[in-house]
Design an enzyme around this catalytic site. Structure first.
Site, PDB file in Angstrom:
ATOM      1  N   ARG A  27      21.349  12.900  11.276  1.00  0.00           N
ATOM      2  CA  ARG A  27      21.729  12.057  10.149  1.00  0.00           C
ATOM      3  C   ARG A  27      23.255  11.890  10.210  1.00  0.00           C
ATOM      4  O   ARG A  27      23.971  12.770  10.684  1.00  0.00           O
ATOM      5  CB  ARG A  27      21.334  12.694   8.824  1.00  0.00           C
ATOM      6  N   LYS A  35      18.982  18.662   5.383  1.00  0.00           N
ATOM      7  CA  LYS A  35      18.577  18.570   3.981  1.00  0.00           C
ATOM      8  C   LYS A  35      18.011  19.910   3.522  1.00  0.00           C
ATOM      9  O   LYS A  35      17.367  20.622   4.285  1.00  0.00           O
ATOM     10  CB  LYS A  35      17.526  17.473   3.800  1.00  0.00           C
ATOM     11  N   HIS A  57      21.846   4.993  11.091  1.00  0.00           N
ATOM     12  CA  HIS A  57      20.456   5.403  10.881  1.00  0.00           C
ATOM     13  C   HIS A  57      19.520   4.680  11.845  1.00  0.00           C
ATOM     14  O   HIS A  57      18.485   5.233  12.227  1.00  0.00           O
ATOM     15  CB  HIS A  57      20.035   5.143   9.434  1.00  0.00           C
ATOM     16  N   ARG A  69      19.290   6.711  14.808  1.00  0.00           N
ATOM     17  CA  ARG A  69      18.376   7.841  14.584  1.00  0.00           C
ATOM     18  C   ARG A  69      16.925   7.396  14.785  1.00  0.00           C
ATOM     19  O   ARG A  69      16.133   8.096  15.425  1.00  0.00           O
ATOM     20  CB  ARG A  69      18.597   8.383  13.169  1.00  0.00           C
ATOM     21  N   HIS A 120      12.744  16.913   9.786  1.00  0.00           N
ATOM     22  CA  HIS A 120      11.811  16.484   8.744  1.00  0.00           C
ATOM     23  C   HIS A 120      11.006  17.681   8.255  1.00  0.00           C
ATOM     24  O   HIS A 120      10.422  18.415   9.055  1.00  0.00           O
ATOM     25  CB  HIS A 120      10.835  15.431   9.287  1.00  0.00           C
ATOM     26  N   TYR A 145       7.025   6.873  13.212  1.00  0.00           N
ATOM     27  CA  TYR A 145       7.546   6.486  14.526  1.00  0.00           C
ATOM     28  C   TYR A 145       6.430   6.305  15.546  1.00  0.00           C
ATOM     29  O   TYR A 145       6.617   5.616  16.546  1.00  0.00           O
ATOM     30  CB  TYR A 145       8.556   7.525  15.019  1.00  0.00           C
TER      31      TYR A 145
END
Length: 293
Positions: A144, A168, A239, A242, A265, A274
């Site tokens: 990110r 995150k 992004h 990414r 994730h 994806y």
């Protein structure tokens, strides 16, 4: 109400580990909600489920489904927090329904477009060396943008071929780095970063021309500029790189679980989008090359 919003965002930051951008979005959403109710003479803490539903209808006339869904999430989470804190007895937002969001496939660069983009920085200047390392590392790791720009040299383990980053939820993960990115970073560290740093002594890996950490806005401008130079007509962003990283891995045969770990994730369902891009690519290859397609 302002005080309660501050307490709420502090709770989300400390207990839930949410990012600054998410906290800022939630705070802004709640202030707008407060303003809407107060204009109608209603205290937010006394709002009824019907009044909250009316606010969602009001939002739906102005915003897209994703923005409405985020607002609803902020309101529901805030009132759940108020119940937990004993400020109110029942959560009037618990019946708010999130709009069904269309599954949007991420737009990506092709492998050729990505290669052209990565070749554009001028490696004869400190800024060019920085930009080459920046783009190579982004594409090699799929970080990110906040993770990339918060990197410090000690996060790099170039001889081992990986780096460590805090994602995150304040979760640390190790991400492998490819040889080309390692080489670009080594050259930047040896011949570019010191020139940019001057006497500032910034701890960050990627610096701007003033010797301080590169900002998100600064990086956004950089990648846009190289996209134009590469003749890429698609809208390019960090992004999107990414997205391209993940899609190209899956197209090359990587398993979904490994890509999930590299992207950071928490839920594999986030990564699964994806696979739709990879299947679309395979379908196009089949149509182009199979004799009976």
């Amino acid at each position: 109400m302002h005080e309660m919003i501050d307490r709420f965002t502090s709770y989300l930051r400390i207990e839930k580990g949410l990012s600054f951008n998410t906290l800022q979005a939630y705070g802004n959403d709640l202030l707008k909600f407060q303003g809407y109710l107060e204009q109608r003479g209603i205290s937010p803490l006394d709002a009824s489920p019907e009044q909250m539903s009316a606010y969602v209808v009001h939002l739906s006339r102005k915003l897209g489904k994703r923005s409405v869904a985020r607002n609803i999430s902020a309101i529901r989470t805030f009132f759940r927090f108020l119940v937990t804190e004993g400020v109110i007895e029942a959560n009037p937002a618990r019946f708010l329904e999130t709009p069904k969001l269309p599954r949007k496939l991420p737009d990506i660069l092709s492998v050729d477009e990505t290669s052209t983009l990565l070749e554009k920085p001028d490696s004869s200047t400190p800024l060019g060396l920085r930009d080459r390392a920046l783009l190579e590392l982004l594409y090699a790791t799929g970080l990110r943008v906040s993770e990339l720009l918060n990197l410090k040299p000690f996060h790099l383990h170039l001889e081992g071929g990986f780096l460590r980053t805090m994602g995150k939820g304040s979760k640390e993960r190790a991400v492998p780095i490819g040889e080309k990115a390692i080489e670009a970073v080594k050259v930047y560290l040896a011949h570019g970063r010191a020139s940019l740093a001057g006497r500032k002594g910034s701890p960050y890996l990627f610096l701007n021309s003033r010797g301080t950490g590169l900002s998100r806005q600064g990086f956004w401008k950089i990648i846009k500029r190289y996209g134009v130079a590469a003749g890429i007509r698609k809208d390019i962003s960090p992004h999107k790189m990414r997205h391209s990283f993940a899609s190209h891995l899956l197209e090359g045969g990587a398993d979904l679980r490994s890509v999930q770990i590299m992207l950071g994730h928490a839920d594999i369902s986030t990564t699964q989008i994806y696979t739709h891009v990879a299947r679309k690519h395979l379908s196009e290859v089949h149509k182009k090359h199979h004799p009976r397609s």
